[in-house]
Motif scaffolding. Structure first.
Motif, PDB file in Angstrom:
ATOM      1  N   THR A  65       0.843  -1.193   0.000  1.00  0.00           N
ATOM      2  CA  THR A  65       0.000   0.000   0.000  1.00  0.00           C
ATOM      3  C   THR A  65       0.878   1.242   0.000  1.00  0.00           C
ATOM      4  N   ASP A  66       0.243   2.408  -0.037  1.00  0.00           N
ATOM      5  CA  ASP A  66       0.952   3.678   0.104  1.00  0.00           C
ATOM      6  C   ASP A  66       0.860   4.125   1.553  1.00  0.00           C
ATOM      7  N   MET A  67       1.989   4.596   2.088  1.00  0.00           N
ATOM      8  CA  MET A  67       2.038   5.116   3.449  1.00  0.00           C
ATOM      9  C   MET A  67       2.207   6.632   3.349  1.00  0.00           C
ATOM     10  N   TYR A  68       1.285   7.363   3.962  1.00  0.00           N
ATOM     11  CA  TYR A  68       1.297   8.820   3.945  1.00  0.00           C
ATOM     12  C   TYR A  68       1.937   9.318   5.236  1.00  0.00           C
ATOM     13  N   LEU A  69       3.010  10.082   5.112  1.00  0.00           N
ATOM     14  CA  LEU A  69       3.715  10.653   6.259  1.00  0.00           C
ATOM     15  C   LEU A  69       3.444  12.155   6.261  1.00  0.00           C
ATOM     16  N   LEU A  70       2.689  12.621   7.232  1.00  0.00           N
ATOM     17  CA  LEU A  70       2.322  14.033   7.296  1.00  0.00           C
ATOM     18  C   LEU A  70       2.807  14.639   8.597  1.00  0.00           C
ATOM     19  N   ALA A  71       3.332  15.856   8.501  1.00  0.00           N
ATOM     20  CA  ALA A  71       3.798  16.583   9.672  1.00  0.00           C
ATOM     21  C   ALA A  71       3.396  18.040   9.539  1.00  0.00           C
ATOM     22  N   ARG A  72       3.029  18.633  10.646  1.00  0.00           N
ATOM     23  CA  ARG A  72       2.634  20.051  10.647  1.00  0.00           C
ATOM     24  C   ARG A  72       3.854  20.897  10.334  1.00  0.00           C
ATOM     25  N   ARG A  73       3.701  21.816   9.420  1.00  0.00           N
ATOM     26  CA  ARG A  73       4.748  22.758   9.004  1.00  0.00           C
ATOM     27  C   ARG A  73       5.969  22.061   8.402  1.00  0.00           C
ATOM     28  N   SER A  74       5.762  20.919   7.777  1.00  0.00           N
ATOM     29  CA  SER A  74       6.837  20.189   7.103  1.00  0.00           C
ATOM     30  C   SER A  74       6.294  19.585   5.819  1.00  0.00           C
ATOM     31  N   GLU A  75       7.204  19.151   4.992  1.00  0.00           N
ATOM     32  CA  GLU A  75       6.813  18.480   3.756  1.00  0.00           C
ATOM     33  C   GLU A  75       6.170  17.138   4.078  1.00  0.00           C
ATOM     34  N   SER A  76       5.188  16.773   3.296  1.00  0.00           N
ATOM     35  CA  SER A  76       4.553  15.467   3.425  1.00  0.00           C
ATOM     36  C   SER A  76       5.181  14.525   2.416  1.00  0.00           C
ATOM     37  N   ALA A  77       5.023  13.228   2.652  1.00  0.00           N
ATOM     38  CA  ALA A  77       5.587  12.242   1.733  1.00  0.00           C
ATOM     39  C   ALA A  77       4.623  11.073   1.592  1.00  0.00           C
ATOM     40  N   ILE A  78       4.637  10.485   0.412  1.00  0.00           N
ATOM     41  CA  ILE A  78       3.891   9.260   0.155  1.00  0.00           C
ATOM     42  C   ILE A  78       4.924   8.213  -0.226  1.00  0.00           C
ATOM     43  N   VAL A  79       4.975   7.141   0.562  1.00  0.00           N
ATOM     44  CA  VAL A  79       5.967   6.097   0.355  1.00  0.00           C
ATOM     45  C   VAL A  79       5.249   4.785   0.075  1.00  0.00           C
ATOM     46  N   PRO A  80       5.512   4.158  -1.083  1.00  0.00           N
ATOM     47  CA  PRO A  80       4.941   2.829  -1.313  1.00  0.00           C
ATOM     48  C   PRO A  80       5.678   1.815  -0.435  1.00  0.00           C
ATOM     49  N   VAL A  81       4.923   1.010   0.297  1.00  0.00           N
ATOM     50  CA  VAL A  81       5.518   0.052   1.236  1.00  0.00           C
ATOM     51  C   VAL A  81       4.859  -1.310   1.102  1.00  0.00           C
ATOM     52  N   ALA A  82       5.558  -2.299   1.619  1.00  0.00           N
ATOM     53  CA  ALA A  82       5.015  -3.654   1.726  1.00  0.00           C
ATOM     54  C   ALA A  82       5.191  -4.098   3.167  1.00  0.00           C
ATOM     55  N   PHE A  83       4.188  -4.778   3.691  1.00  0.00           N
ATOM     56  CA  PHE A  83       4.236  -5.314   5.049  1.00  0.00           C
ATOM     57  C   PHE A  83       4.149  -6.832   4.973  1.00  0.00           C
ATOM     58  N   ASP A  84       5.013  -7.502   5.702  1.00  0.00           N
ATOM     59  CA  ASP A  84       4.957  -8.947   5.840  1.00  0.00           C
ATOM     60  C   ASP A  84       4.369  -9.216   7.226  1.00  0.00           C
ATOM     61  N   CYS A  85       3.100  -9.607   7.250  1.00  0.00           N
ATOM     62  CA  CYS A  85       2.394  -9.755   8.523  1.00  0.00           C
ATOM     63  C   CYS A  85       2.856 -10.981   9.309  1.00  0.00           C
ATOM     64  N   LEU A  86       3.380 -11.990   8.652  1.00  0.00           N
ATOM     65  CA  LEU A  86       3.860 -13.181   9.355  1.00  0.00           C
ATOM     66  C   LEU A  86       5.192 -12.935  10.052  1.00  0.00           C
ATOM     67  N   LEU A  87       6.096 -12.242   9.386  1.00  0.00           N
ATOM     68  CA  LEU A  87       7.438 -12.026   9.936  1.00  0.00           C
ATOM     69  C   LEU A  87       7.592 -10.649  10.590  1.00  0.00           C
ATOM     70  N   SER A  88       6.527  -9.871  10.674  1.00  0.00           N
ATOM     71  CA  SER A  88       6.524  -8.540  11.298  1.00  0.00           C
ATOM     72  C   SER A  88       7.651  -7.669  10.751  1.00  0.00           C
TER      73      SER A  88
END
Length: 167
Positions: free
Chosen positions: A108-131
């Motif tokens: 999925t895409d992970m949205y990183l937002l911060a007040r008064r800072s640049e935002s970023a959208i990072v495509p990520v993958a999560f492995d739910c079995l291996l954390s």
């Protein structure tokens, strides 16, 4: 940030204008400190409202398909009101609508937002079995063979959101 500054100044000018209008309409003598005090209080009230409403406004701006996974609340010495109620200054959201689920893997895409800072959208993958999590920037879609994996705690709120709510 410039628009927020302009809005803060406008709130102060508006409050001073209201005091001036009351003085002219009611023909009452007002103390000399009434106008600057009203302007200062209006600017402070707008600043506090803006701080505490930022998170809900930013979250609503992302749309309904985004799920907030984690927030960062802070207390700051230059904002003494945050010691009573901490203010949210950063958050991470995941895209539920665009998530691709393949067994224990969630991309999925992970949205990183911060007040008064640049935002970023990072495509990520999560492995739910291996954390674990991998950033998939620059990788061919669906091909995780060249990904660098980062271990996560099993109770990490971002991992739990991806594995429990997106799957």
């Amino acid at each position: 940030m410039l628009l927020e500054f302009i809005a803060t100044i406008s709130a102060g000018v508006g409050a001073a204008g209201i005091i001036l209008a009351l003085q002219k309409l009611l023909r009452l003598p007002m103390p000399k400190w009434a106008m600057p005090a009203a302007a200062g209080l209006a600017m402070l009230a707008f600043t506090i409202w803006s701080d505490y409403s930022w998170f809900s406004r930013a979250e609503a701006g992302l749309g309904e398909s985004k799920i907030t996974a984690m927030t960062v609340d802070k207390r700051q010495i230059w904002r003494p009101w945050t010691f009573v109620f901490p203010v949210t200054t950063q958050f991470i959201a995941l895209d539920k609508e665009g998530a691709k689920v393949d067994g224990a893997m969630v991309e999925t895409d992970m949205y990183l937002l911060a007040r008064r800072s640049e935002s970023a959208i990072v495509p990520v993958a999560f492995d739910c079995l291996l954390s674990r999590r991998a950033d998939t920037v620059g990788l061919p879609e669906g091909d995780l063979s060249g990904a660098t994996w980062y271990d996560m705690n099993e109770d990490d709120p971002v991992l739990r959101t991806a594995c429990d709510e997106l799957r």
